[in-house]
Design a protein around this motif. Sequence first.
Motif, PDB file in Angstrom:
ATOM      1  N   GLY A 291       0.635  -1.150  -0.001  1.00  0.00           N
ATOM      2  CA  GLY A 291       0.152   0.327   0.076  1.00  0.00           C
ATOM      3  C   GLY A 291       0.600   1.034   0.367  1.00  0.00           C
ATOM      4  O   GLY A 291      -0.048   2.026  -0.561  1.00  0.00           O
ATOM      5  N   SER A 292       1.973   1.124   1.011  1.00  0.00           N
ATOM      6  CA  SER A 292       2.684   2.174   0.851  1.00  0.00           C
ATOM      7  C   SER A 292       4.036   2.824  -0.405  1.00  0.00           C
ATOM      8  O   SER A 292       3.920   3.718  -1.420  1.00  0.00           O
ATOM      9  CB  SER A 292       4.127   2.444   1.869  1.00  0.00           C
ATOM     10  OG  SER A 292       4.962   3.353   1.985  1.00  0.00           O
ATOM     11  N   GLY A 293       4.412   1.406  -1.093  1.00  0.00           N
ATOM     12  CA  GLY A 293       4.677   1.962  -2.440  1.00  0.00           C
ATOM     13  C   GLY A 293       3.048   2.087  -3.541  1.00  0.00           C
ATOM     14  O   GLY A 293       4.265   2.747  -4.475  1.00  0.00           O
ATOM     15  N   ALA A 294       2.250   1.859  -2.958  1.00  0.00           N
ATOM     16  CA  ALA A 294       1.911   2.842  -4.354  1.00  0.00           C
ATOM     17  C   ALA A 294       1.643   4.376  -3.912  1.00  0.00           C
ATOM     18  O   ALA A 294       1.189   4.628  -5.251  1.00  0.00           O
ATOM     19  CB  ALA A 294       0.280   1.707  -4.243  1.00  0.00           C
ATOM     20  N   LEU A 295       0.855   4.544  -3.172  1.00  0.00           N
ATOM     21  CA  LEU A 295       0.444   5.374  -2.474  1.00  0.00           C
ATOM     22  C   LEU A 295       2.172   6.705  -2.481  1.00  0.00           C
ATOM     23  O   LEU A 295       2.026   7.782  -3.062  1.00  0.00           O
ATOM     24  CB  LEU A 295       0.814   5.661  -1.079  1.00  0.00           C
ATOM     25  CG  LEU A 295      -1.317   5.064  -0.832  1.00  0.00           C
ATOM     26  CD1 LEU A 295      -1.021   5.547   0.724  1.00  0.00           C
ATOM     27  CD2 LEU A 295      -1.846   5.609  -1.700  1.00  0.00           C
ATOM     28  N   VAL A 296       3.289   6.462  -2.297  1.00  0.00           N
ATOM     29  CA  VAL A 296       4.552   7.251  -2.660  1.00  0.00           C
ATOM     30  C   VAL A 296       4.565   7.922  -3.624  1.00  0.00           C
ATOM     31  O   VAL A 296       5.345   9.296  -3.735  1.00  0.00           O
ATOM     32  CB  VAL A 296       5.785   6.541  -2.159  1.00  0.00           C
ATOM     33  CG1 VAL A 296       7.016   6.998  -2.482  1.00  0.00           C
ATOM     34  CG2 VAL A 296       5.534   5.654  -0.280  1.00  0.00           C
ATOM     35  N   PRO A 297       4.481   7.518  -4.581  1.00  0.00           N
ATOM     36  CA  PRO A 297       4.434   8.208  -5.788  1.00  0.00           C
ATOM     37  C   PRO A 297       3.459   9.045  -6.401  1.00  0.00           C
ATOM     38  O   PRO A 297       4.230  10.457  -7.369  1.00  0.00           O
ATOM     39  CB  PRO A 297       4.774   7.050  -7.157  1.00  0.00           C
ATOM     40  CG  PRO A 297       5.209   5.537  -6.495  1.00  0.00           C
ATOM     41  CD  PRO A 297       4.463   6.068  -5.295  1.00  0.00           C
ATOM     42  N   VAL A 298       2.680   8.947  -5.680  1.00  0.00           N
ATOM     43  CA  VAL A 298       1.196   9.500  -5.960  1.00  0.00           C
ATOM     44  C   VAL A 298       1.139  11.009  -4.993  1.00  0.00           C
ATOM     45  O   VAL A 298       0.610  12.247  -5.154  1.00  0.00           O
ATOM     46  CB  VAL A 298       0.075   8.497  -5.948  1.00  0.00           C
ATOM     47  CG1 VAL A 298      -1.314  10.157  -6.577  1.00  0.00           C
ATOM     48  CG2 VAL A 298      -0.032   7.963  -7.354  1.00  0.00           C
ATOM     49  N   VAL A 299       1.846  10.452  -3.720  1.00  0.00           N
ATOM     50  CA  VAL A 299       1.291  11.770  -2.710  1.00  0.00           C
ATOM     51  C   VAL A 299       2.132  12.943  -2.896  1.00  0.00           C
ATOM     52  O   VAL A 299       1.123  13.810  -3.144  1.00  0.00           O
ATOM     53  CB  VAL A 299       1.938  11.465  -1.580  1.00  0.00           C
ATOM     54  CG1 VAL A 299       1.561  12.185  -0.654  1.00  0.00           C
ATOM     55  CG2 VAL A 299       0.535  10.052  -0.933  1.00  0.00           C
ATOM     56  N   PRO A 300       3.016  12.736  -3.467  1.00  0.00           N
ATOM     57  CA  PRO A 300       3.949  14.225  -4.047  1.00  0.00           C
ATOM     58  C   PRO A 300       3.485  14.644  -5.147  1.00  0.00           C
ATOM     59  O   PRO A 300       2.619  16.181  -5.481  1.00  0.00           O
ATOM     60  CB  PRO A 300       5.408  14.095  -3.879  1.00  0.00           C
ATOM     61  CG  PRO A 300       5.400  12.289  -4.660  1.00  0.00           C
ATOM     62  CD  PRO A 300       4.256  11.786  -3.595  1.00  0.00           C
ATOM     63  N   LEU A 301       2.634  14.174  -6.237  1.00  0.00           N
ATOM     64  CA  LEU A 301       2.495  14.998  -7.761  1.00  0.00           C
ATOM     65  C   LEU A 301       0.697  15.811  -6.202  1.00  0.00           C
ATOM     66  O   LEU A 301       0.205  16.391  -7.213  1.00  0.00           O
ATOM     67  CB  LEU A 301       1.816  13.627  -7.869  1.00  0.00           C
ATOM     68  CG  LEU A 301       2.846  13.175  -8.865  1.00  0.00           C
ATOM     69  CD1 LEU A 301       2.220  11.964 -10.303  1.00  0.00           C
ATOM     70  CD2 LEU A 301       3.942  14.219  -9.711  1.00  0.00           C
ATOM     71  N   ALA A 323      10.314  13.501  -7.799  1.00  0.00           N
ATOM     72  CA  ALA A 323      11.099  12.893  -7.272  1.00  0.00           C
ATOM     73  C   ALA A 323      12.211  12.367  -6.105  1.00  0.00           C
ATOM     74  O   ALA A 323      12.491  11.630  -5.091  1.00  0.00           O
ATOM     75  CB  ALA A 323      12.274  13.224  -8.343  1.00  0.00           C
ATOM     76  N   ALA A 324      12.364  14.079  -5.194  1.00  0.00           N
ATOM     77  CA  ALA A 324      12.845  13.600  -4.065  1.00  0.00           C
ATOM     78  C   ALA A 324      11.911  13.530  -3.059  1.00  0.00           C
ATOM     79  O   ALA A 324      12.520  13.032  -2.024  1.00  0.00           O
ATOM     80  CB  ALA A 324      12.918  15.937  -3.830  1.00  0.00           C
ATOM     81  N   PHE A 325      10.752  13.769  -2.658  1.00  0.00           N
ATOM     82  CA  PHE A 325       9.664  12.921  -2.065  1.00  0.00           C
ATOM     83  C   PHE A 325       9.851  11.453  -1.882  1.00  0.00           C
ATOM     84  O   PHE A 325      10.167  11.331  -0.557  1.00  0.00           O
ATOM     85  CB  PHE A 325       8.385  12.946  -2.001  1.00  0.00           C
ATOM     86  CG  PHE A 325       7.275  13.284  -1.412  1.00  0.00           C
ATOM     87  CD1 PHE A 325       7.149  13.734  -0.034  1.00  0.00           C
ATOM     88  CD2 PHE A 325       6.882  12.054  -1.417  1.00  0.00           C
ATOM     89  CE1 PHE A 325       5.804  13.831   1.286  1.00  0.00           C
ATOM     90  CE2 PHE A 325       5.693  11.409   0.261  1.00  0.00           C
ATOM     91  CZ  PHE A 325       5.597  12.322   0.268  1.00  0.00           C
ATOM     92  N   VAL A 326       9.626  10.606  -2.858  1.00  0.00           N
ATOM     93  CA  VAL A 326      10.281   9.333  -3.282  1.00  0.00           C
ATOM     94  C   VAL A 326      11.319   8.718  -2.377  1.00  0.00           C
ATOM     95  O   VAL A 326      11.456   7.874  -1.362  1.00  0.00           O
ATOM     96  CB  VAL A 326      10.047   8.867  -4.303  1.00  0.00           C
ATOM     97  CG1 VAL A 326      10.483   6.958  -3.887  1.00  0.00           C
ATOM     98  CG2 VAL A 326       8.729   8.609  -5.145  1.00  0.00           C
ATOM     99  N   ALA A 327      12.698   9.972  -2.640  1.00  0.00           N
ATOM    100  CA  ALA A 327      13.883   9.809  -2.181  1.00  0.00           C
ATOM    101  C   ALA A 327      13.829   9.075  -0.147  1.00  0.00           C
ATOM    102  O   ALA A 327      14.567   9.156  -0.307  1.00  0.00           O
ATOM    103  CB  ALA A 327      14.974  10.136  -2.715  1.00  0.00           C
TER     104      ALA A 327
END
Length: 599
Positions: A291-301, A323-327
């Motif tokens: 669930g976290s893996g699916a959310l992480v790229p979308v949340v910063p957008l 990219a910075a948020f994901v990192a």
Amino acid sequence: MLRSVEAPGVADSLPSDRQVAWRFAGLTGGFWRGATSGKAWFWTLSLAASIIFSVFVNVTVNRWNGWFFDALEKKDTESALTAMAVFPVLAVIVAGIGVVILVTRETLQVHWRQWVTAKLADGWIGERRFFRLGLSNDEPANPEYRIADDVRWATEPLVDFAIGLLSAFITIVMFIEILWEIGGALTIPVGSRAITIPAYLVLAAILYAVLVSLLITVVGRRLPRLVAARNEGEAKLRFALMRIRDHGEPIALARAEAGERRAVARTYDSLAQRWLAMIRQRGRLTWITNGSGALVPVVPLLLAAPKYLSGEMSLGGVVQVAAAFVAVQNAFNWVLDNFMRIAEWLAAARRVNELADALDRVELSPPDDHLSVKQSPDAQLCLADVTLTDRDGRNLAADLSFSLPAGATLHLSGELGLGKSALIQALAGLWPWGRGEISLPEGARVTVVPHSLHLSEGSLRTILDTALTRPGDALADALRRYGLSPLAASLDEHRDWDKLLATGDRQRLALARAELEAPDVLLLDESTSALEIDTALELIAELRAARPGAIVLLMGQSPGFAEAASHHLVMKRAGGVTRMANPDGTSALRAGAVERGLT
């Protein structure tokens, strides 16, 4: 910090995970000190420098993304082409630093594991601790498995953890600066007022990471215990299978394979249950990780969308902050991503610590009720009122006394199971339980020739001369004297001699090896049982001629031994306890009385 509870069958007093980590650090930290310190620090610092450089390269790639997408948004052809020309250089640098990290990481892992394995193996094999540990009630299960596998599982991941933590720390510092710089503050209108959230992307990244980490810690708190139980089950299965291989002949001859198959099935059934319990626990964790893996790229957008739509943030800025948020999430959630590996590492480190602690306890002072081994002032072998007990204090043999001068040969006979093995081990310095005093000639070398000598895989040269100090001619002569002339040409051939040689030839080889060891006290425990009596007496006479001043104990029922010995004693059971007596049945409790009776 992960917290595990005890595995099934383990005492409630298991050390905490923190104690396990500190104990393992103390056990293995010597790699960075002493003779190996130069090599250890070179590879450690090289790896650290590579990790730091790789983070700066990642930041550069992140800034390239902003440059390139801003050029696309502005339709700036020149800037876009320049960015495209620069990218292959960045790709080469990224690939190169990856190779450097791989080489330095795995080289450090190999050297560290080599050092820890050598330390544990030397501690286990040295001073015959492998045998002494087996005699005690304190031997951990499968010590050889812990040295061969658990050391690898406990050292290799730890290097990866160090890399991950260092990389995570630098990544957080570098990429939070990007979130702060590009994201800025977010103003939210609330009615007639406006609320301003400074560095809102930084706060969102931290809040998201803390929330996910707490969920992982709560849901996965039982995983270390389950991993430890699974590893213990794997070790038991391997031991059960090895037992069948090691006892293959008697099992096959007795047609006992059905019982062994049932035992293996029970062991695997238990292992399967432990695996299933761990799988269920990992399934619960997967809900959070996926669930976290699916959310992480979308949340910063989603967080950056309002500022992009209002024109406060460019497309390149959106790509950069995403990219910075994901990192940052990957860095903050390092524990999440490595939770399973941390659990496995704790289980392996605990097992390594248990073996090291058990080896330390072997070297502690003996129990209050123990045999006293001293040096004899008159170069004699003396037993004075020796009583041998088992580890629980039950008597095996009582009031054993005799005195043998240099050059004497004692024939010690008696039925099996009368404490003879314990007596041999006591004379060899391996049996600690009992009372009384054993006196050995000063500096005496005690050599035991068992019924079946174990021959390590390798060359005959290493079997005959463990110190590798004797010329080949001396070894070949010894083989010929003990009836093994055909083997003289094979001194340097590496074979599994334990399987190639018949029992009689192994016994001949054991006698030759005993002569080459130049013992002062020689204990022959049924060591010629596979040979004809005349041949056995000839070989014993050969050994006696080579070591005329040695004290020899012949243990066995062969009738010819009586004529080969100058002294005779019989071990007999009386009142449930084994005692020594002269062949005529008279008591042999005092050294003086025994000596007079023997002569």
